[in-house]
Design an enzyme around this catalytic site. Sequence first.
Site, PDB file in Angstrom:
ATOM      1  N   PHE A 135       0.861  -1.192   0.000  1.00 48.54           N
ATOM      2  CA  PHE A 135       0.000   0.000   0.000  1.00 48.54           C
ATOM      3  C   PHE A 135       0.889   1.231   0.000  1.00 48.54           C
ATOM      4  O   PHE A 135       1.615   1.477   0.970  1.00 48.54           O
ATOM      5  CB  PHE A 135      -0.846  -0.053   1.269  1.00 48.54           C
ATOM      6  CG  PHE A 135      -1.778   1.106   1.513  1.00 48.54           C
ATOM      7  CD1 PHE A 135      -3.074   1.110   1.007  1.00 48.54           C
ATOM      8  CD2 PHE A 135      -1.387   2.180   2.303  1.00 48.54           C
ATOM      9  CE1 PHE A 135      -3.951   2.155   1.272  1.00 48.54           C
ATOM     10  CE2 PHE A 135      -2.256   3.232   2.582  1.00 48.54           C
ATOM     11  CZ  PHE A 135      -3.541   3.215   2.058  1.00 48.54           C
ATOM     12  N   GLY A 136       0.865   1.986  -1.075  1.00 48.93           N
ATOM     13  CA  GLY A 136       1.755   3.133  -1.202  1.00 48.93           C
ATOM     14  C   GLY A 136       1.028   4.453  -1.033  1.00 48.93           C
ATOM     15  O   GLY A 136       0.400   4.944  -1.981  1.00 48.93           O
ATOM     16  N   THR A 138       2.448   6.973   1.779  1.00 49.53           N
ATOM     17  CA  THR A 138       3.460   7.885   2.317  1.00 49.53           C
ATOM     18  C   THR A 138       4.535   8.196   1.269  1.00 49.53           C
ATOM     19  O   THR A 138       4.949   7.320   0.508  1.00 49.53           O
ATOM     20  CB  THR A 138       4.130   7.233   3.546  1.00 49.53           C
ATOM     21  OG1 THR A 138       3.106   6.877   4.469  1.00 49.53           O
ATOM     22  CG2 THR A 138       5.129   8.167   4.204  1.00 49.53           C
ATOM     23  N   THR A 171       5.549  -1.140   3.594  1.00 47.35           N
ATOM     24  CA  THR A 171       5.613  -2.519   4.096  1.00 47.35           C
ATOM     25  C   THR A 171       5.308  -3.492   2.958  1.00 47.35           C
ATOM     26  O   THR A 171       4.364  -3.269   2.190  1.00 47.35           O
ATOM     27  CB  THR A 171       4.594  -2.701   5.248  1.00 47.35           C
ATOM     28  OG1 THR A 171       4.900  -1.758   6.272  1.00 47.35           O
ATOM     29  CG2 THR A 171       4.629  -4.121   5.809  1.00 47.35           C
ATOM     30  N   ARG A 251      -5.968   0.520  11.192  1.00 51.55           N
ATOM     31  CA  ARG A 251      -5.774   1.052  12.553  1.00 51.55           C
ATOM     32  C   ARG A 251      -6.590   0.245  13.561  1.00 51.55           C
ATOM     33  O   ARG A 251      -6.161   0.041  14.707  1.00 51.55           O
ATOM     34  CB  ARG A 251      -6.214   2.528  12.584  1.00 51.55           C
ATOM     35  CG  ARG A 251      -5.274   3.457  11.829  1.00 51.55           C
ATOM     36  CD  ARG A 251      -5.903   4.826  11.595  1.00 51.55           C
ATOM     37  NE  ARG A 251      -4.986   5.727  10.912  1.00 51.55           N
ATOM     38  CZ  ARG A 251      -5.320   6.935  10.475  1.00 51.55           C
ATOM     39  NH1 ARG A 251      -6.565   7.387  10.631  1.00 51.55           N
ATOM     40  NH2 ARG A 251      -4.426   7.705   9.882  1.00 51.55           N
ATOM     41  N   GLU A 371       0.690   4.313  10.494  1.00 52.62           N
ATOM     42  CA  GLU A 371      -0.792   4.363  10.480  1.00 52.62           C
ATOM     43  C   GLU A 371      -1.313   5.577  11.237  1.00 52.62           C
ATOM     44  O   GLU A 371      -2.351   5.515  11.889  1.00 52.62           O
ATOM     45  CB  GLU A 371      -1.378   3.088  11.105  1.00 52.62           C
ATOM     46  CG  GLU A 371      -1.119   1.842  10.310  1.00 52.62           C
ATOM     47  CD  GLU A 371      -2.122   1.666   9.190  1.00 52.62           C
ATOM     48  OE1 GLU A 371      -2.991   2.529   9.034  1.00 52.62           O
ATOM     49  OE2 GLU A 371      -1.986   0.666   8.473  1.00 52.62           O
ATOM     50  N   PHE A 391      -4.430  20.375  12.852  1.00 56.78           N
ATOM     51  CA  PHE A 391      -3.277  19.904  12.070  1.00 56.78           C
ATOM     52  C   PHE A 391      -2.618  21.053  11.321  1.00 56.78           C
ATOM     53  O   PHE A 391      -1.435  21.096  11.123  1.00 56.78           O
ATOM     54  CB  PHE A 391      -3.668  18.887  10.983  1.00 56.78           C
ATOM     55  CG  PHE A 391      -4.753  17.947  11.358  1.00 56.78           C
ATOM     56  CD1 PHE A 391      -4.543  16.997  12.338  1.00 56.78           C
ATOM     57  CD2 PHE A 391      -5.992  18.001  10.731  1.00 56.78           C
ATOM     58  CE1 PHE A 391      -5.538  16.113  12.682  1.00 56.78           C
ATOM     59  CE2 PHE A 391      -6.989  17.119  11.077  1.00 56.78           C
ATOM     60  CZ  PHE A 391      -6.768  16.182  12.060  1.00 56.78           C
TER      61      PHE A 391
END
Length: 393
Positions: A135-136, A138, A171, A251, A371, A391
């Site tokens: 899973f890309g 980041t 990962t 999560r 995550e 944020f």
Amino acid sequence: MNLTTEMTDYMGLQGLLTDEEKLVRETARQFVNEHVLPIIEECAQTETFPEHLIRPMGELGFYGSNLPEKYGCAGLSNVAYGLLNYELERGDSGLRSFVSVQSSLVMYPVYAYGTEAQKEYWLPKMATGEVIGCFGLTEPDFGSNPAGMRTRAVREGNGKWRINGTKMWITNGSIAHVAVVWAKTDEGIRGFLVPTDTPGFSAPQMKGKWSLRASVTSELVLEDVIVDEEESLLPGVVGLKGPLGCLTQARYGIAWGTLGAAEMCYQTALDYALNRIQFDRPIAATQLQQKKLAEMVTELTKGQLLAYQLGRLKDAGTYTPAQVSMAKMNNANIAREIASAARTILGANGIMGEYPIMRHMANLESIYTYEGTHDMHTLIIGQEITGIPAFRS
Ligand code: TGC
Ligand code: FAD
């Protein structure tokens, strides 16, 4: 080696489980005791993921286990999925990460956002472990703030897309057959299924981690990667809510998984304290060590009840992403603290690979960060209760 078959259960959690949920937990614990604990320290020391366990875990139905049987999955409850994560992470966070990514970050988006043809093609192969995914999301410059991603996908016409960009910290990247790649398009952020043998795609492994050493972490480099829209584009979602919806699933699993690591550290420390004699009595007889153990089992138990209630809300379809954030944030944090306290109880032995604590302690540093960092989950809860996102300015 702690091979106990019973979970630490101070408040009767197991009495709340269905027979199927109990069976899943017991099966996963037996698998970890027999196949993971004997080898995992060596894997961590040598920075190796135990690839020979991929297909056996598929045979046991560990991948996408809460997705429907129609696609070759086990169709389990979310509580059962959580217990599976708990037991796997009692072995090692790297093993649980592998199953989390495959299940929640790869199979889930295919299931939730894919076409019927994509589901029928990919999900049964992923359920057995024949196909591995990654899973890309980041990127080197965009971790907590994935909305800023630079990876870009452009329509080429003739039903093709061209993708360029770099992902980091992925990962399973170097062992995956297919990558879920999130990219900016003129329409907003979209997800693509990119077979890793597509020309222009490479996934160099990142070496030298002091955490999650028994897990493969990679960069993904996409240089003019051309994919077919019908096969590759996930049509069911546009925008950041696509990847964030997957993160909610993963999560949730992490909220359970971290407790498995915590349980292993707690049980190891309890056992050690009862057997280690200093000043002519077990160190467990001292008030200081009892205080640590009592606090560890209390936090573990609170974490279990939080995860269980969240699981039941998820089964009922009434949970919110911020509730998932609370459970991920709290349980990763207490697991990290339990591992640290357990390390002190073992004294010098606590730093040795002969005991599992330092490995779990180091792993939990990644879990605290990936995550969504502890801070980001704090801010997600802050936003939910105040209505103000802190944020960004
Ligand atoms: P924001 O404007 O808040 O939201 C954009 C859209 O997404 C929706 N949304 C969610 N949907 C589902 N689940 C969630 N958890 C959601 N959170 C938000 C939201 O409603 C909105 O929808 P719409 O319809 O209005 O468009 O987005 P933002 O850019 O302000 O960011 C919010 C923030 C900071 C919470 C988010 O960016 C975030 O969670 N950042 C942390 C990044 C992160 O967790 N990365 C993880 C990468 S993957 C990974 O680590 C795998 S580890 C693998 C392993 O287990 O080994
Ligand atoms: P940054 O976002 O740069 O954060 C650095 C620090 O600043 C943190 O303490 C953070 O809390 C703080 N911070 C950031 N923004 C704010 C703010 N607004 N307010 C206050 N504090 C703030 N990603 C994937 O896409 N796929 C994967 O499979 C994957 N696997 C991973 C495996 C491992 C072993 C690791 C370590 C990471 C993995 N990740 C993966 C990436 C992970 O999700 C990111 O590392 C994480 O989201 C944090 O991003 P960052 O490391 O860039 O930290």
